[in-house]
Design a protein around this motif. Structure first.
Motif, PDB file in Angstrom:
ATOM      1  N   UNK A  90       1.578 -38.019  25.839  1.00 27.14           N
ATOM      2  CA  UNK A  90       2.505 -37.529  26.861  1.00 27.14           C
ATOM      3  C   UNK A  90       1.772 -36.626  27.829  1.00 27.14           C
ATOM      4  N   UNK A  91       2.399 -36.411  28.973  1.00 28.01           N
ATOM      5  CA  UNK A  91       1.883 -35.475  29.960  1.00 28.01           C
ATOM      6  C   UNK A  91       2.333 -34.062  29.609  1.00 28.01           C
ATOM      7  N   UNK A  92       1.451 -33.102  29.823  1.00 29.50           N
ATOM      8  CA  UNK A  92       1.845 -31.699  29.731  1.00 29.50           C
ATOM      9  C   UNK A  92       1.270 -30.962  30.924  1.00 29.50           C
ATOM     10  N   UNK A  93       2.133 -30.235  31.624  1.00 28.21           N
ATOM     11  CA  UNK A  93       1.713 -29.485  32.798  1.00 28.21           C
ATOM     12  C   UNK A  93       1.970 -28.004  32.565  1.00 28.21           C
ATOM     13  N   UNK A  94       0.957 -27.216  32.841  1.00 29.76           N
ATOM     14  CA  UNK A  94       1.114 -25.768  32.711  1.00 29.76           C
ATOM     15  C   UNK A  94      -0.226 -25.086  32.881  1.00 29.76           C
ATOM     16  N   UNK A  95      -0.218 -23.900  33.468  1.00 26.50           N
ATOM     17  CA  UNK A  95      -1.451 -23.121  33.532  1.00 26.50           C
ATOM     18  C   UNK A  95      -1.899 -22.790  32.116  1.00 26.50           C
ATOM     19  N   UNK A  96      -3.179 -22.527  31.955  1.00 30.77           N
ATOM     20  CA  UNK A  96      -3.678 -22.159  30.632  1.00 30.77           C
ATOM     21  C   UNK A  96      -2.916 -20.952  30.089  1.00 30.77           C
ATOM     22  N   UNK A  97      -2.682 -19.959  30.936  1.00 32.77           N
ATOM     23  CA  UNK A  97      -1.963 -18.760  30.492  1.00 32.77           C
ATOM     24  C   UNK A  97      -0.513 -19.065  30.143  1.00 32.77           C
ATOM     25  N   UNK A 144     -12.694 -34.573  33.839  1.00 34.69           N
ATOM     26  CA  UNK A 144     -12.507 -33.504  34.820  1.00 34.69           C
ATOM     27  C   UNK A 144     -11.123 -32.912  34.646  1.00 34.69           C
ATOM     28  N   UNK A 145     -10.897 -31.774  35.259  1.00 30.10           N
ATOM     29  CA  UNK A 145      -9.581 -31.163  35.154  1.00 30.10           C
ATOM     30  C   UNK A 145      -9.295 -30.342  36.407  1.00 30.10           C
ATOM     31  N   UNK A 146      -8.046 -29.932  36.524  1.00 36.07           N
ATOM     32  CA  UNK A 146      -7.653 -29.062  37.637  1.00 36.07           C
ATOM     33  C   UNK A 146      -6.401 -28.296  37.245  1.00 36.07           C
ATOM     34  N   UNK A 147      -5.972 -27.407  38.107  1.00 32.46           N
ATOM     35  CA  UNK A 147      -4.881 -26.483  37.800  1.00 32.46           C
ATOM     36  C   UNK A 147      -3.654 -27.216  37.254  1.00 32.46           C
ATOM     37  N   UNK A 148      -3.185 -26.752  36.120  1.00 27.17           N
ATOM     38  CA  UNK A 148      -1.990 -27.324  35.515  1.00 27.17           C
ATOM     39  C   UNK A 148      -2.274 -28.327  34.417  1.00 27.17           C
ATOM     40  N   UNK A 149      -3.511 -28.810  34.363  1.00 27.60           N
ATOM     41  CA  UNK A 149      -3.860 -29.830  33.364  1.00 27.60           C
ATOM     42  C   UNK A 149      -4.932 -29.360  32.388  1.00 27.60           C
ATOM     43  N   UNK A 150      -5.115 -28.063  32.254  1.00 25.44           N
ATOM     44  CA  UNK A 150      -6.181 -27.566  31.372  1.00 25.44           C
ATOM     45  C   UNK A 150      -5.969 -28.020  29.940  1.00 25.44           C
ATOM     46  N   UNK A 151      -4.764 -27.892  29.422  1.00 25.55           N
ATOM     47  CA  UNK A 151      -4.495 -28.277  28.034  1.00 25.55           C
ATOM     48  C   UNK A 151      -4.578 -29.794  27.869  1.00 25.55           C
ATOM     49  N   UNK A 152      -3.938 -30.514  28.763  1.00 23.37           N
ATOM     50  CA  UNK A 152      -3.947 -31.983  28.686  1.00 23.37           C
ATOM     51  C   UNK A 152      -5.377 -32.515  28.732  1.00 23.37           C
ATOM     52  N   UNK A 153      -6.155 -32.038  29.699  1.00 26.72           N
ATOM     53  CA  UNK A 153      -7.515 -32.522  29.849  1.00 26.72           C
ATOM     54  C   UNK A 153      -8.392 -32.121  28.670  1.00 26.72           C
ATOM     55  N   UNK A 196       6.220 -33.070  30.080  1.00 29.42           N
ATOM     56  CA  UNK A 196       6.515 -31.766  29.483  1.00 29.42           C
ATOM     57  C   UNK A 196       5.935 -30.669  30.374  1.00 29.42           C
ATOM     58  N   UNK A 197       6.743 -29.652  30.643  1.00 29.94           N
ATOM     59  CA  UNK A 197       6.312 -28.545  31.496  1.00 29.94           C
ATOM     60  C   UNK A 197       6.406 -27.234  30.720  1.00 29.94           C
ATOM     61  N   UNK A 198       5.305 -26.478  30.701  1.00 28.30           N
ATOM     62  CA  UNK A 198       5.339 -25.146  30.109  1.00 28.30           C
ATOM     63  C   UNK A 198       6.173 -24.213  30.991  1.00 28.30           C
ATOM     64  N   UNK A 199       6.645 -23.136  30.405  1.00 29.54           N
ATOM     65  CA  UNK A 199       7.425 -22.159  31.165  1.00 29.54           C
ATOM     66  C   UNK A 199       6.581 -21.595  32.303  1.00 29.54           C
ATOM     67  N   UNK A 200       7.171 -21.495  33.488  1.00 34.53           N
ATOM     68  CA  UNK A 200       6.427 -21.101  34.680  1.00 34.53           C
ATOM     69  C   UNK A 200       6.210 -19.593  34.766  1.00 34.53           C
TER      70      UNK A 200
END
Length: 281
Positions: A90-97, A144-153, A196-200
């Motif tokens: 699955x997709x997960x989006x969220x900053x590392x923090x 590679x990775x970028x903002x929001x995909x640190x965990x997924x990547x 899936x989106x982490x709490x903003x």
């Protein structure tokens, strides 16, 4: 294709996306498919249309005991698995923090530890037979990775390095390992309720916010065709000299080539410093 020559595929996450497309392609080629999913009723139409070729099996890839049971059952009934496709994810989006410890561990269970356990359960039989293929569905985010995909990547990178080392270990036994790195394909990965989106956190609105918007807004408009992806994977598996990594989609090719160019440029820029850390002769 006869019962003896038809290949046996075990595909996780087979009810949709790449898993479903690969299942359909395998059936069209006369092969047999054991398709697993948390909700196997998503494969009911394929089972009904091809009852002698398709089985739908309930499997939560994060449930280790269930993984072992399914692997043992398939081997007991079919005697082998010719092609294992680790596709569930699955997709997960969220900053590392923003990403919690539980969210990170759950994602690693889904994308790394589950596929590793299933592969380990089937690998001895492939090794003994000196034949078999293991297809691990990664992402361009595996390199590679970028903002929001640190965990997924991070999970996809771990899967890729497991796969690369595994390939070096099992190639002498006639086993092929294929890492698939798709770009954006028209699957339900970004669909409402699937991503899936982490709490903003408001501090990340500008960086991760753009990624959240991209995921929410691009569902159903991705450029990649899953059926063409399935055909490309089958072509790679059948090649006399198969690739270790297979990028899928023009966006994946462009992103990966750009990333590799940037890595090479950075290494070159800092080469003198890097080489200067060796012990003096």
């Amino acid at each position: 294709m006869t019962q003896d020559t038809a290949k046996v595929w075990l595909i996780t996450g087979a009810s949709s996306g790449f898993g479903r497309a690969l299942a359909e392609a395998a059936v069209a080629a006369g092969d047999r498919v054991i398709g697993t999913a948390r909700r196997p009723d998503g494969l009911a139409d394929l089972v009904t249309a091809h009852p002698d070729q398709v089985e739908a099996v309930a499997l939560d890839i994060t449930d280790g005991d269930c993984v072992d049971e399914v692997a043992a059952d398939v081997l007991a009934r079919h005697g082998r698995v010719d092609v294992l496709v680790n596709n569930a994810g699955r997709t997960q989006v969220g900053a590392f923090e923003e990403t919690t410890e539980t969210e990170l561990r759950d994602l690693f269970e889904l994308h790394v530890f589950g596929p590793a356990r299933l592969t380990r359960a089937l690998l001895p039989h492939m090794r003994e037979r000196r034949a078999g293929s293991i297809v691990n569905i990664s992402s361009l985010g595996g390199q590679l990775s970028f903002a929001g995909f640190s965990a997924y990547s991070a999970t996809k990178a771990a899967l890729e390095q497991l796969s690369e080392g595994l390939a070096d270990e099992v190639t002498p036994f006639g086993i092929r390992v294929l890492i698939v790195e798709p770009g954006a394909f028209r699957t339900n990965l970004f669909a409402r309720g699937a991503a899936y989106f982490s709490a903003e956190h408001p501090e990340y609105a500008e960086t991760v916010g753009a990624t959240r918007a991209m995921v929410r807004d691009s569902a159903g408009s991705q450029p990649g065709d899953p059926a063409k992806a399935a055909a490309a994977i089958r072509l790679a598996l059948a090649a006399e000299k198969p690739p270790l990594r297979l990028a899928l989609g023009g966006d994946a090719v462009d992103a990966l080539v750009g990333h590799l160019d940037a890595v090479r440029a950075e290494i070159t820029e800092w080469e003198e410093v890097s080489r200067g850390t060796d012990i003096d002769a």
